[in-house]
Design an enzyme around this catalytic site. Structure first.
Site, short mmCIF file in Angstrom:
data_model
loop_
_atom_site.label_atom_id
_atom_site.label_comp_id
_atom_site.label_asym_id
_atom_site.label_seq_id
_atom_site.Cartn_x
_atom_site.Cartn_y
_atom_site.Cartn_z
N VAL A 4 0.83 -1.21 0.00
CA VAL A 4 0.00 0.00 0.00
C VAL A 4 0.87 1.26 0.00
O VAL A 4 0.58 2.24 -0.69
CB VAL A 4 -0.96 0.00 1.21
CG1 VAL A 4 -1.70 1.32 1.31
CG2 VAL A 4 -1.95 -1.15 1.10
N ARG A 5 1.97 1.23 0.75
CA ARG A 5 2.85 2.40 0.80
C ARG A 5 3.53 2.66 -0.54
O ARG A 5 3.71 3.82 -0.95
CB ARG A 5 3.88 2.24 1.92
CG ARG A 5 3.27 2.39 3.31
CD ARG A 5 4.20 1.92 4.41
NE ARG A 5 3.49 1.92 5.69
CZ ARG A 5 3.91 1.28 6.77
NH1 ARG A 5 5.04 0.60 6.74
NH2 ARG A 5 3.21 1.33 7.88
N TYR A 23 -2.59 8.38 7.40
CA TYR A 23 -3.06 7.00 7.20
C TYR A 23 -1.96 6.13 6.62
O TYR A 23 -1.00 6.61 6.05
CB TYR A 23 -4.35 6.95 6.36
CG TYR A 23 -4.29 7.35 4.91
CD1 TYR A 23 -3.53 6.65 3.99
CD2 TYR A 23 -5.08 8.40 4.44
CE1 TYR A 23 -3.52 6.98 2.64
CE2 TYR A 23 -5.08 8.75 3.10
CZ TYR A 23 -4.30 8.04 2.20
OH TYR A 23 -4.30 8.37 0.87
N GLU A 24 -2.11 4.83 6.82
CA GLU A 24 -1.09 3.84 6.46
C GLU A 24 0.27 4.13 7.11
O GLU A 24 1.32 3.87 6.55
CB GLU A 24 -0.93 3.76 4.93
CG GLU A 24 -2.13 3.20 4.21
CD GLU A 24 -2.52 1.80 4.67
OE1 GLU A 24 -1.61 1.03 5.03
OE2 GLU A 24 -3.72 1.49 4.67
N GLY A 25 0.21 4.65 8.32
CA GLY A 25 1.43 4.93 9.07
C GLY A 25 1.67 6.42 9.21
O GLY A 25 1.84 7.11 8.21
#
Length: 466
Positions: free
Chosen positions: A92-93, A231-233
């Protein structure tokens, strides 16, 4: 994602499949409390929810057990590598880097086209008002954004190839480059989402008051990109993840001398003498690697120093965390600059001489911009001189003027349809003012020349008969 407990021991975060609602009635199942979190700065068409679980039971098979496993008797079988569970997050990143690039391309397209239409102030009495894109300050705001699109596109393709190669290696049991990929995806996500948010906001400001209007689509775009910073970290946490890898890589370089490809530059920090400064693009890229290596070295030294006072490693890490995030950012910035430079030089070999010139000018602009942005680091960690800095500033400003004539063509080359831009300011036909007026007339307040509120409230007040 939840903590896994079995046989009285916690084994950390693991993935599970949990049914939340009844298949027929769609009501939450017993023990489940679920709902929407409410309005956000942006992305309000996305359903982000809260979830509470109270003694909810699921079958053992509902644990995703590709890597870690729990047997029928409760025995826990550890994954070959704890970072294997990061696979989806890393994917995703990597995708996020590509997504952020699309948002930057939209923003600079809108702002550049508007800047070619908008005229303001006569620079001499004989001339008509100038296009605001002719002002160097406006070029400074926008052209680096165009260069960033190219830089991030090539960097995204580069890390995508690394991701696919590492994934293939994982299938054969080779885990050697997994920590490197994890560190790369963390810092690239953090740096590029932060850069995207800054770039979109800069484009909005470059459009003046019109950029503040929702119809410009710049405020909405900003709401989308700034969300990606958390989001996502969350970005600071991700930088610290990368920093842990960099500190380990430092120690590995000292003990064995062999390092993965993206951190081989760390070995330079062992030589405390600053190399002779080279005022070229490659010289600047090398300078950024020197800055990153020296920052990592300082972090290692600081942690060791604090531990010698009796402080625990984690407390020493926390006390050094500001420097660690800075080292991670420097590492990532050096990677982006070097990748953009190297990939463009390779790409430019297969295009026309005219296109090659412009592509290399964009590289020059991007590298020079960041050299001037990080001049304090270069002064601290390299042998750059005041005269070198003056030359870089002149080179940067000259490159802006060279790229000015191609600015609109460069954003047109992104080939983003008007329906996707969805902006009154950035349409291909250049009719920004007509579109602004048409959009303004859609307001309910403009349905009639005189609003009912005048007769009902304002007129009696003005006549003292309220």
């Amino acid at each position: 994602m939840a903590q896994l407990y079995t046989q009285g021991k916690c084994h950390g975060i693991h993935p599970f499949i949990v049914q939340l609602r009844d298949e027929e009635t769609h009501m939450p199942l017993p023990g489940i409390k679920v709902g929407d979190i409410g309005a956000k700065l942006g992305m309000n068409t996305t359903n982000n929810g809260f979830l509470g679980l109270d003694n909810v039971r699921i079958p053992r098979e509902h644990m995703l057990m590709k890597n870690s496993k729990v047997q029928e008797d409760g025995t826990y079988i550890k994954a070959p590598n704890s970072k294997l569970t990061y696979g989806t997050m890393m994917f995703v990143r990597v995708i996020l880097v590509k997504d952020m690039n699309n948002f930057i391309a939209k923003a600079v397209t809108i702002a550049t086209r508007y800047s070619a239409i908008r005229r303001q102030s006569q620079r001499s009495p004989e001339e008509r008002e100038s296009q605001i894109l002719d002002y160097v300050t406006q070029q400074h705001k926008l052209l680096v954004g165009i260069a960033a699109v190219h830089a991030f596109k090539l960097t995204a393709d580069w890390i995508w190839n690394i991701y696919n190669n590492v994934t293939d290696q994982l299938e054969s049991g080779d885990l050697e480059r997994l920590p490197e990929l994890h560190a790369l995806s963390c810092c690239l996500k953090a740096v590029i989402t932060a850069d995207a948010a800054e770039c979109v906001e800069r484009c909005r400001l470059a459009c003046g008051g019109h950029g503040y209007m929702l119809s410009s689509n710049l405020p909405l775009t900003y709401g989308l990109v700034t969300a990606a910073c958390t989001y996502e970290g969350e970005n600071t946490v991700l930088h610290l993840q990368t920093a842990r890898y960099l500190v380990k890589a430092w120690h590995q370089g000292v003990t064995s001398g062999t390092l993965p490809p993206t951190v081989t530059y760390i070995a330079r920090a062992a030589d405390r003498r600053a190399p002779l400064w080279d005022n070229s693009i490659q010289g600047i890229v090398d300078g950024f690697h020197t800055v990153a290596a020296k920052k990592i070295a300082l972090c290692v030294a600081q942690i060791n120093k604090l531990q010698e006072t009796g402080m625990s490693y984690e407390d020493a890490w926390n006390m050094t965390s500001i420097q660690l995030t800075s080292a991670s950012e420097a590492h990532c910035r050096a990677l982006i600059l070097s990748t953009y430079h190297k990939e463009t030089e390779q790409l430019a070999k297969g295009v026309s001489a005219e296109l090659r010139l412009v592509l290399l000018q964009l590289v020059d602009l991007y590298v020079l911009y960041w050299a001037l942005q990080r001049i304090g680091d270069l002064l601290r960690f390299t042998s750059i001189s005041e005269r070198d800095i003056e030359q870089l500033q002149s080179w940067y400003e000259l490159t802006l003027s060279k790229l000015r004539r191609n600015a609109v063509g460069l954003v047109d080359a992104f080939d983003i349809r008007d329906e996707i831009l969805n902006s009154t300011l950035g349409a291909y036909d250049g009719n920004a003012y007509e579109r602004l007026m048409a959009e303004a007339m859609k307001s309910p307040l403009n349905a009639a020349p005189v609003n009912d509120s005048f007769h009902k409230y304002l007129k009696p007040l003005m006549q003292g008969k309220l």
